[in-house]
Design a protein around this motif. Structure first.
Motif, PDB file in Angstrom:
ATOM      1  N   ASP A 105       0.826  -1.208   0.000  1.00 28.38           N
ATOM      2  CA  ASP A 105       0.000   0.000   0.000  1.00 28.38           C
ATOM      3  C   ASP A 105       0.861   1.258   0.000  1.00 28.38           C
ATOM      4  N   ALA A 106       1.999   1.227   0.673  1.00 28.83           N
ATOM      5  CA  ALA A 106       2.890   2.389   0.650  1.00 28.83           C
ATOM      6  C   ALA A 106       3.431   2.629  -0.753  1.00 28.83           C
ATOM      7  N   TYR A 107       3.770   1.554  -1.455  1.00 27.91           N
ATOM      8  CA  TYR A 107       4.314   1.707  -2.806  1.00 27.91           C
ATOM      9  C   TYR A 107       3.287   2.261  -3.784  1.00 27.91           C
ATOM     10  N   ARG A 108       2.011   2.109  -3.488  1.00 29.33           N
ATOM     11  CA  ARG A 108       0.988   2.709  -4.353  1.00 29.33           C
ATOM     12  C   ARG A 108       1.174   4.216  -4.464  1.00 29.33           C
ATOM     13  N   TYR A 109       1.745   4.818  -3.427  1.00 25.49           N
ATOM     14  CA  TYR A 109       1.944   6.266  -3.422  1.00 25.49           C
ATOM     15  C   TYR A 109       3.373   6.663  -3.763  1.00 25.49           C
ATOM     16  N   PHE A 110       4.295   5.708  -3.741  1.00 24.63           N
ATOM     17  CA  PHE A 110       5.652   5.991  -4.191  1.00 24.63           C
ATOM     18  C   PHE A 110       5.725   6.002  -5.713  1.00 24.63           C
ATOM     19  N   ILE A 111       4.871   5.191  -6.352  1.00 31.29           N
ATOM     20  CA  ILE A 111       4.898   5.037  -7.806  1.00 31.29           C
ATOM     21  C   ILE A 111       4.094   6.161  -8.462  1.00 31.29           C
ATOM     22  N   GLY A 112       4.547   6.617  -9.619  1.00 34.17           N
ATOM     23  CA  GLY A 112       3.795   7.603 -10.384  1.00 34.17           C
ATOM     24  C   GLY A 112       4.620   8.811 -10.773  1.00 34.17           C
ATOM     25  N   GLY A 113       5.628   9.125  -9.959  1.00 32.15           N
ATOM     26  CA  GLY A 113       6.453  10.291 -10.254  1.00 32.15           C
ATOM     27  C   GLY A 113       7.781   9.954 -10.898  1.00 32.15           C
ATOM     28  N   GLY A 114       7.975   8.686 -11.247  1.00 29.97           N
ATOM     29  CA  GLY A 114       9.223   8.263 -11.851  1.00 29.97           C
ATOM     30  C   GLY A 114      10.081   7.479 -10.869  1.00 29.97           C
ATOM     31  N   ALA A 115      11.116   6.817 -11.386  1.00 27.56           N
ATOM     32  CA  ALA A 115      11.941   5.925 -10.565  1.00 27.56           C
ATOM     33  C   ALA A 115      12.716   6.683  -9.497  1.00 27.56           C
ATOM     34  N   ARG A 116      13.182   7.879  -9.805  1.00 26.71           N
ATOM     35  CA  ARG A 116      13.924   8.657  -8.807  1.00 26.71           C
ATOM     36  C   ARG A 116      13.028   9.016  -7.631  1.00 26.71           C
ATOM     37  N   HIS A 117      11.802   9.424  -7.918  1.00 24.21           N
ATOM     38  CA  HIS A 117      10.839   9.743  -6.854  1.00 24.21           C
ATOM     39  C   HIS A 117      10.553   8.499  -6.019  1.00 24.21           C
ATOM     40  N   LEU A 118      10.420   7.357  -6.663  1.00 24.16           N
ATOM     41  CA  LEU A 118      10.191   6.099  -5.943  1.00 24.16           C
ATOM     42  C   LEU A 118      11.324   5.820  -4.969  1.00 24.16           C
ATOM     43  N   ALA A 119      12.560   5.907  -5.449  1.00 21.29           N
ATOM     44  CA  ALA A 119      13.704   5.622  -4.589  1.00 21.29           C
ATOM     45  C   ALA A 119      13.776   6.605  -3.423  1.00 21.29           C
ATOM     46  N   GLN A 120      13.540   7.851  -3.703  1.00 19.73           N
ATOM     47  CA  GLN A 120      13.589   8.876  -2.654  1.00 19.73           C
ATOM     48  C   GLN A 120      12.545   8.625  -1.582  1.00 19.73           C
ATOM     49  N   GLN A 121      11.319   8.314  -2.005  1.00 24.12           N
ATOM     50  CA  GLN A 121      10.247   8.100  -1.043  1.00 24.12           C
ATOM     51  C   GLN A 121      10.447   6.829  -0.227  1.00 24.12           C
ATOM     52  N   ALA A 122      11.079   5.836  -0.809  1.00 24.12           N
ATOM     53  CA  ALA A 122      11.291   4.576  -0.094  1.00 24.12           C
ATOM     54  C   ALA A 122      12.375   4.692   0.971  1.00 24.12           C
ATOM     55  N   LEU A 123      13.282   5.656   0.812  1.00 23.36           N
ATOM     56  CA  LEU A 123      14.389   5.802   1.746  1.00 23.36           C
ATOM     57  C   LEU A 123      13.981   6.576   2.997  1.00 23.36           C
ATOM     58  N   PRO A 124      14.586   6.257   4.137  1.00 26.85           N
ATOM     59  CA  PRO A 124      14.398   7.110   5.314  1.00 26.85           C
ATOM     60  C   PRO A 124      14.937   8.514   5.023  1.00 26.85           C
ATOM     61  N   GLU A 125      14.424   9.505   5.707  1.00 24.88           N
ATOM     62  CA  GLU A 125      14.835  10.882   5.439  1.00 24.88           C
ATOM     63  C   GLU A 125      16.337  11.069   5.596  1.00 24.88           C
ATOM     64  N   ASN A 126      16.952  10.361   6.521  1.00 22.64           N
ATOM     65  CA  ASN A 126      18.386  10.557   6.734  1.00 22.64           C
ATOM     66  C   ASN A 126      19.259   9.852   5.697  1.00 22.64           C
ATOM     67  N   ARG A 127      18.626   9.168   4.735  1.00 16.85           N
ATOM     68  CA  ARG A 127      19.369   8.515   3.646  1.00 16.85           C
ATOM     69  C   ARG A 127      19.034   9.126   2.284  1.00 16.85           C
ATOM     70  N   ARG A 128      18.178  10.129   2.253  1.00 14.71           N
ATOM     71  CA  ARG A 128      17.726  10.638   0.961  1.00 14.71           C
ATOM     72  C   ARG A 128      18.796  11.403   0.192  1.00 14.71           C
ATOM     73  N   ASP A 129      19.871  11.756   0.857  1.00 16.44           N
ATOM     74  CA  ASP A 129      20.991  12.348   0.130  1.00 16.44           C
ATOM     75  C   ASP A 129      21.715  11.302  -0.712  1.00 16.44           C
ATOM     76  N   GLN A 130      21.364  10.028  -0.534  1.00 18.34           N
ATOM     77  CA  GLN A 130      21.948   8.938  -1.313  1.00 18.34           C
ATOM     78  C   GLN A 130      20.976   8.398  -2.364  1.00 18.34           C
ATOM     79  N   THR A 131      19.979   9.196  -2.701  1.00 16.66           N
ATOM     80  CA  THR A 131      18.944   8.743  -3.631  1.00 16.66           C
ATOM     81  C   THR A 131      19.520   8.226  -4.941  1.00 16.66           C
ATOM     82  N   GLU A 132      20.499   8.919  -5.506  1.00 17.97           N
ATOM     83  CA  GLU A 132      21.024   8.517  -6.812  1.00 17.97           C
ATOM     84  C   GLU A 132      21.652   7.119  -6.750  1.00 17.97           C
TER      85      GLU A 132
END
Length: 279
Positions: A105-132
């Motif tokens: 159910d969480a991934y239903r809202y991660f998907i839709g903005g592209g793969a980069r948005h998916l990866a960013q949303q899946a990561l904890p906030e303290n790891r989002r600087d490693q999105t790439e």
């Protein structure tokens, strides 16, 4: 100008075999997969607006004013149910690093903005600087396991066959990486004569930017008010409104009816055959 016919990507063991390398090979996926046979990707650049200026449509305008003459489909959550494969591969990467995973159910809202948005949303906030870095790992892993559980939604193949036989010109626009978009269409939907298929390309605009839809509308050869944009998220409905297309939301995908209506869907349908009633 239409892309020349190339051999479609093959699917082996749930993953995609690598096609011949070309100038735009993905830096982490290795040689780029062969492009889909239906491709029009930015054939003339963002010039479509000079022929048919984009005109945002009022919300919930009647469908009877102008008969729809073409359809632009979203892919994930609209034609194909890819949720399980996406969630599994992203969760596997998170688990490898001891990070929290997410339910479907969480991934239903991660998907839709592209793969980069998916990866960013899946990561904890303290790891989002490693999105790439996580994006690269996800694209590599998911690219090898695209079709383990992915399949067309119930009624989709029958719907597309009916539209093909009418005939009704159709195209696909996705925020999924372009190579993966084309490979999935070639695998599951190759029998259908889409005039255009396009996914996301680094450095280029994505939905809901109206310029992302411009080359697809150009390929359909229709003014936007005669085209239905079929999708399952607010991104698709905002794309429709920004370009002047008619947004039709579907409830079998990743988001709910309320989101679709709030963001301008003229109609929301609960089954694939219901689309035929709007044509």
């Amino acid at each position: 100008m239409r892309g020349q016919r190339r051999d479609p990507a093959s699917v082996v063991g749930g993953g995609l075999s690598k096609g011949p390398a070309n100038d735009s090979s993905h830096p982490t996926l290795g040689p780029k997969l062969p492009l889909g046979s239906h491709l029009y990707l930015y054939p003339d650049g963002p010039t479509f607006g000079r022929r048919f200026p984009f005109r945002p449509r009022p919300i919930r305008q009647t469908m009877t004013q102008d008969k729809p003459l073409g359809i632009l489909f979203d892919l994930d959550g609209t034609l194909l149910d890819s949720l399980a494969d996406i969630a599994r591969e992203m969760n596997a990467i998170l688990a490898e690093d001891g990070l929290p995973t997410h339910d479907h159910d969480a991934y239903r809202y991660f998907i839709g903005g592209g793969a980069r948005h998916l990866a960013q949303q899946a990561l904890p906030e303290n790891r989002r600087d490693q999105t790439e870095a996580y994006l690269d790992r996800f694209e590599r892993r998911y690219g090898q396991n695209l079709v383990v559980e992915t399949a067309p939604y119930p009624g989709i193949l029958e719907l597309l066959r009916t539209l093909r036989d009418r005939p009704m010109p159709m195209a696909i626009l996705s925020n999924k990486p372009h190579d993966m978009t084309c490979a999935l269409v070639d695998h599951f939907l190759d029998e259908f004569p889409f005039v255009a298929v396009a996914g996301a390309v680094d450095g280029e605009v994505k939905k809901p930017d109206p310029l992302a839809a411009a080359p697809l509308l150009g390929a359909l050869g229709l003014p936007p008010e005669r085209v239905l944009m079929i999708g399952d998220t607010k991104t698709d409905m905002l794309t429709a409104r920004a370009t002047g297309m008619r947004g039709i939301g579907v409830t079998w995908g990743f988001r709910d009816r309320a989101e679709l209506e709030e963001h301008g869907a003229e109609h929301v349908i609960d089954s694939a055959p219901a689309l035929l009633d709007l044509l």
